[in-house]
Design a protein around this motif. Structure first.
Motif, mmCIF file in Angstrom:
data_model
loop_
_atom_site.group_PDB
_atom_site.id
_atom_site.type_symbol
_atom_site.label_atom_id
_atom_site.label_comp_id
_atom_site.label_asym_id
_atom_site.label_seq_id
_atom_site.Cartn_x
_atom_site.Cartn_y
_atom_site.Cartn_z
ATOM 1 N N ILE A 132 0.839 -1.198 0.000
ATOM 2 C CA ILE A 132 0.000 0.000 0.000
ATOM 3 C C ILE A 132 0.875 1.250 0.000
ATOM 4 C CG2 ILE A 132 -1.778 1.286 1.268
ATOM 5 C CD1 ILE A 132 -2.651 -1.383 2.498
ATOM 6 N N VAL A 147 1.734 4.939 -2.709
ATOM 7 C CA VAL A 147 1.405 6.229 -2.095
ATOM 8 C C VAL A 147 2.653 7.112 -2.037
ATOM 9 C CG1 VAL A 147 0.631 7.345 0.026
ATOM 10 C CG2 VAL A 147 -0.502 5.287 -0.765
ATOM 11 N N THR A 160 3.539 8.308 -5.449
ATOM 12 C CA THR A 160 2.652 9.384 -5.906
ATOM 13 C C THR A 160 3.028 10.710 -5.251
ATOM 14 O OG1 THR A 160 0.917 7.716 -5.967
ATOM 15 C CG2 THR A 160 0.231 9.990 -6.255
ATOM 16 N N PRO A 216 -2.762 10.772 11.560
ATOM 17 C CA PRO A 216 -3.158 9.816 12.603
ATOM 18 C C PRO A 216 -2.353 9.938 13.885
ATOM 19 C CG PRO A 216 -3.077 8.707 10.495
ATOM 20 C CD PRO A 216 -2.547 10.102 10.276
ATOM 21 N N ARG A 276 -7.414 5.177 17.979
ATOM 22 C CA ARG A 276 -7.599 4.806 16.573
ATOM 23 C C ARG A 276 -7.945 3.320 16.450
ATOM 24 N NH1 ARG A 276 -2.510 5.733 14.392
ATOM 25 N NH2 ARG A 276 -1.728 6.659 16.300
ATOM 26 N N SER A 313 -11.443 2.845 17.391
ATOM 27 C CA SER A 313 -12.295 3.250 16.271
ATOM 28 C C SER A 313 -12.508 2.087 15.310
ATOM 29 C CB SER A 313 -11.658 4.407 15.504
ATOM 30 O OG SER A 313 -11.855 5.603 16.181
ATOM 31 N N TRP A 314 -11.444 1.341 15.052
ATOM 32 C CA TRP A 314 -11.581 0.173 14.172
ATOM 33 C C TRP A 314 -12.501 -0.866 14.796
ATOM 34 C CZ3 TRP A 314 -11.168 0.126 9.312
ATOM 35 C CH2 TRP A 314 -10.222 0.918 8.666
ATOM 36 N N LEU A 369 -15.918 0.263 14.089
ATOM 37 C CA LEU A 369 -16.231 0.116 12.664
ATOM 38 C C LEU A 369 -16.478 -1.325 12.263
ATOM 39 C CD1 LEU A 369 -13.819 2.360 10.622
ATOM 40 C CD2 LEU A 369 -16.262 2.142 10.298
ATOM 41 N N TYR A 427 -2.850 -0.816 9.405
ATOM 42 C CA TYR A 427 -3.285 0.566 9.560
ATOM 43 C C TYR A 427 -2.325 1.338 10.457
ATOM 44 C CZ TYR A 427 -5.569 4.595 11.350
ATOM 45 O OH TYR A 427 -5.807 5.876 11.726
ATOM 46 N N LEU A 441 1.231 1.874 8.813
ATOM 47 C CA LEU A 441 1.353 2.371 7.436
ATOM 48 C C LEU A 441 2.177 3.662 7.324
ATOM 49 C CD1 LEU A 441 0.666 1.864 4.509
ATOM 50 C CD2 LEU A 441 -1.551 2.927 4.851
ATOM 51 N N LEU A 446 -2.636 5.896 -9.914
ATOM 52 C CA LEU A 446 -1.847 6.238 -8.723
ATOM 53 C C LEU A 446 -2.572 7.240 -7.818
ATOM 54 C CD1 LEU A 446 1.858 6.356 -9.913
ATOM 55 C CD2 LEU A 446 0.859 4.848 -8.212
ATOM 56 N N PRO A 447 -3.083 8.350 -8.356
ATOM 57 C CA PRO A 447 -3.813 9.270 -7.471
ATOM 58 C C PRO A 447 -5.032 8.618 -6.824
ATOM 59 C CG PRO A 447 -3.280 10.352 -9.522
ATOM 60 C CD PRO A 447 -2.925 8.911 -9.696
ATOM 61 N N PHE A 483 -5.449 5.425 -6.099
ATOM 62 C CA PHE A 483 -4.957 4.503 -5.079
ATOM 63 C C PHE A 483 -4.535 5.283 -3.830
ATOM 64 C CE2 PHE A 483 -1.781 1.937 -2.948
ATOM 65 C CZ PHE A 483 -2.337 0.679 -2.997
ATOM 66 N N THR A 484 -3.819 6.401 -4.043
ATOM 67 C CA THR A 484 -3.362 7.214 -2.916
ATOM 68 C C THR A 484 -4.544 7.763 -2.136
ATOM 69 O OG1 THR A 484 -1.408 7.795 -4.165
ATOM 70 C CG2 THR A 484 -1.925 9.190 -2.293
ATOM 71 N N ALA A 528 -5.852 5.069 0.028
ATOM 72 C CA ALA A 528 -4.972 4.807 1.169
ATOM 73 C C ALA A 528 -5.129 5.894 2.224
ATOM 74 C CB ALA A 528 -3.512 4.723 0.716
ATOM 75 N N ILE A 529 -5.260 7.146 1.777
ATOM 76 C CA ILE A 529 -5.443 8.251 2.725
ATOM 77 C C ILE A 529 -6.782 8.091 3.447
ATOM 78 C CG2 ILE A 529 -5.718 10.762 2.945
ATOM 79 C CD1 ILE A 529 -2.876 10.053 2.317
ATOM 80 N N TYR A 581 -8.223 5.276 4.107
ATOM 81 C CA TYR A 581 -7.963 4.202 5.077
ATOM 82 C C TYR A 581 -7.346 4.793 6.348
ATOM 83 C CZ TYR A 581 -5.663 -0.221 6.645
ATOM 84 O OH TYR A 581 -5.223 -1.311 7.334
ATOM 85 N N LEU A 582 -6.409 5.757 6.163
ATOM 86 C CA LEU A 582 -5.765 6.367 7.325
ATOM 87 C C LEU A 582 -6.712 7.296 8.081
ATOM 88 C CD1 LEU A 582 -2.211 7.212 5.918
ATOM 89 C CD2 LEU A 582 -2.759 5.552 7.677
ATOM 90 N N MET A 583 -7.667 7.896 7.356
ATOM 91 C CA MET A 583 -8.543 8.901 7.971
ATOM 92 C C MET A 583 -9.758 8.298 8.662
ATOM 93 S SD MET A 583 -7.233 11.811 7.677
ATOM 94 C CE MET A 583 -5.569 11.193 7.645
ATOM 95 N N ILE A 584 -10.193 7.108 8.183
ATOM 96 C CA ILE A 584 -11.463 6.543 8.666
ATOM 97 C C ILE A 584 -11.588 6.501 10.197
ATOM 98 C CG2 ILE A 584 -12.711 4.344 8.856
ATOM 99 C CD1 ILE A 584 -12.467 4.011 5.896
ATOM 100 N N PRO A 585 -10.582 5.964 10.918
ATOM 101 C CA PRO A 585 -10.753 5.896 12.375
ATOM 102 C C PRO A 585 -10.902 7.274 13.009
ATOM 103 C CG PRO A 585 -8.936 4.540 11.674
ATOM 104 C CD PRO A 585 -9.329 5.343 10.485
ATOM 105 N N ILE A 586 -10.240 8.281 12.412
ATOM 106 C CA ILE A 586 -10.339 9.625 12.982
ATOM 107 C C ILE A 586 -11.746 10.170 12.746
ATOM 108 C CG2 ILE A 586 -9.396 11.959 12.871
ATOM 109 C CD1 ILE A 586 -6.758 10.645 11.995
ATOM 110 N N VAL A 642 -14.440 8.342 12.426
ATOM 111 C CA VAL A 642 -15.308 7.607 13.356
ATOM 112 C C VAL A 642 -15.244 8.227 14.746
ATOM 113 C CG1 VAL A 642 -15.613 5.405 14.555
ATOM 114 C CG2 VAL A 642 -15.185 5.432 12.104
ATOM 115 N N MET A 643 -14.000 8.557 15.158
ATOM 116 C CA MET A 643 -13.812 9.134 16.486
ATOM 117 C C MET A 643 -14.574 10.455 16.609
ATOM 118 S SD MET A 643 -10.146 9.905 18.100
ATOM 119 C CE MET A 643 -10.017 11.455 17.237
#
Lengths: 298, 127
Positions: free
Chosen positions: A97, A101, A104, A123, A131, A134-135, A138, A175, A178, B31-32, B34-35, B38-39, B41-46, B48-49
């Motif tokens: 992953i 990224v 890019t 994060p 965090r 949170s998972w 979810l 997660y 990463l 690529l954009p 996919f990025t 991925a971002i 994925y990194l933001m989801i828990p925040i 949710v919080m």
């Protein structure tokens, strides 16, 4: 490497000369003292515990017994394997992953470069624990992802769950680590001189060949640093297994935490820590050899 | 790729022109995209919080959405001891940053600016 300078030493003999000679040692002293007190001494203490017998109540005596090590290896082989397996899978996933990224951001980021980098480290502004919780929300059996799939759409049976499986645990570890993969990869890719890739292009390499023979080898130090920063803490992680896994997916970090903090079994806990440390050192040495150390440290 | 090889000779100019195949046309977007995923994925828990900070939990645990409430934001220091804990966190963070910066600068200066016995070994140990 910067060229070492000795500006003060040239002042000749006398007080300033002697001070100049001592200066590097004076600069080193506080930091090294700190490391000695808070790193070396605890490590020695742990090692003494690991070859001792006794209990917290009655105190420990050094008996040079290897019982703790045999118990650690015999009882917790499964958890060691879990650590290697889940830590390894998570590391590979962060690489798969993280590389696109980082690529890019480094080559296509443009004016969004800083924004994306900020989002990658965002994060860290909240706690690791929060965090992961949170998972847990979810991925819960009746959580915001599974509940609609089960009840509204009926795509999944009511008993289906992700939480408590190795998948949730590996996803959580992936997660959490990463960013530790993306950042060193980005630093390595960013340093690549774009003219080298243009040169490959000029020499009739197609995009794939230029990537394989120019970009990838130059990114290897980043791959090395990133996978160490991911794999080593992932091996010892116990939060993800605790919150997202199940008793069967516990890793060695859980056992160490349990032995040292819950059962107060210091000898076995210490022995486990030392076995883990030795294993990681061996793994890192093998990995460095495989990737070619000269390239990486040079 | 088959169309390009017939229409464009393998001259240096060919490489800068866009190629015909589907993969080539899609690749600038992959690529954009996919990025962005991925971002996310990194933001989801925040996210949710943040959402769950507006929840009024039914019991002790804030794991299940119950109903909208601003109480978490209106009375952030209602938990006994929370204010003290925040103060302690800030104090420790500031102090450890100062100490680590001073020691780290001194170590860094010594390792890069001076020659002394054991420099290489020390470099190896610290990193």
């Amino acid at each position: 490497m910067t060229v070492p300078l000795q500006p003060v030493a040239r002042a000749g003999p006398g007080l300033r000369g002697r001070l100049g000679k001592a200066l590097p040692y004076l600069l080193l002293a506080p930091g090294l003292l700190w490391l000695a007190v808070f790193y070396v001494l605890p490590a020695i203490q742990m090692f003494t515990y690991s070859i001792s017998t006794g209990s917290v109540e009655n105190g420990y005596t050094i008996t040079m017994s290897a019982d703790a090590y045999t118990e650690a290896l015999n009882k917790f082989g499964k958890q060691f394997l879990n650590s290697i397996l889940y830590g390894g899978v998570a590391t590979v996933l962060t690489l798969l992953i993280g590389f696109p990224v980082a690529y890019t951001i480094a080559f296509r980021g443009g004016r969004y470069k800083n924004l994306i980098l900020f989002l990658v480290i965002a994060p860290f502004f909240t706690s690791f624990l929060i965090r992961t919780i949170s998972w847990k929300i979810l991925l819960g059996d009746e959580g915001p992802i599974l509940a609609p799939l089960k009840h509204t759409l009926g795509l999944l049976p009511g008993t289906f769950s992700i939480l408590g499986t190795p998948i949730a645990q590996v996803a959580g570890i992936t997660y959490n680590f990463l960013p530790f993969m993306i950042l060193p990869l980005y630093v390595a890719l960013e340093k690549i001189d774009i003219r080298l890739i243009e040169a490959a292009d000029d020499l009739y390499a197609n995009q794939a060949a230029a990537f394989r023979r120019v970009t990838l080898p130059l990114a290897l130090p980043g791959v090395f640093a990133g996978s160490l920063l991911t794999f080593i803490p992932a091996m010892g992680d116990y939060i993800n297994a605790e919150l997202l896994g199940s008793p069967g997916t516990r890793m060695i970090g859980n056992v160490i935490q349990n032995r040292l903090l819950v059962q107060n079994d210091y000898p076995v806990g210490s022995a486990l820590s030392f076995i883990l440390m030795a294993g990681i050192l061996v793994a890192v040495a093998v990995y460095a050899r495989l990737l070619g150390t000269e390239q990486l440290t040079g | 790729m088959t169309t390009t090889s017939t229409t464009i000779p393998s001259a240096p100019v060919a490489r800068s022109t866009p190629r015909g195949s589907l993969g080539q046309r899609l690749s600038p977007r992959i690529l954009p995209a996919f990025t962005a995923l991925a971002i996310l994925y990194l933001m989801i828990p925040i996210i949710v919080m943040i959402v769950f900070s507006f929840n009024r939990p039914e019991g002790k645990f804030n794991y299940v959405w119950n109903e909208f409430s601003l109480s978490g934001w209106l009375h952030p220091f209602d938990w006994p001891g929370l204010g003290d804990a925040v103060r302690t966190s800030l104090l420790i963070a500031v102090l450890s940053t100062i100490v680590a910066t001073i020691m780290g600068t001194m170590l860094g200066l010594a390792l890069t600016r001076y020659q002394f016995r054991g420099r290489g070994a020390l470099n190896g140990i610290i990193f």
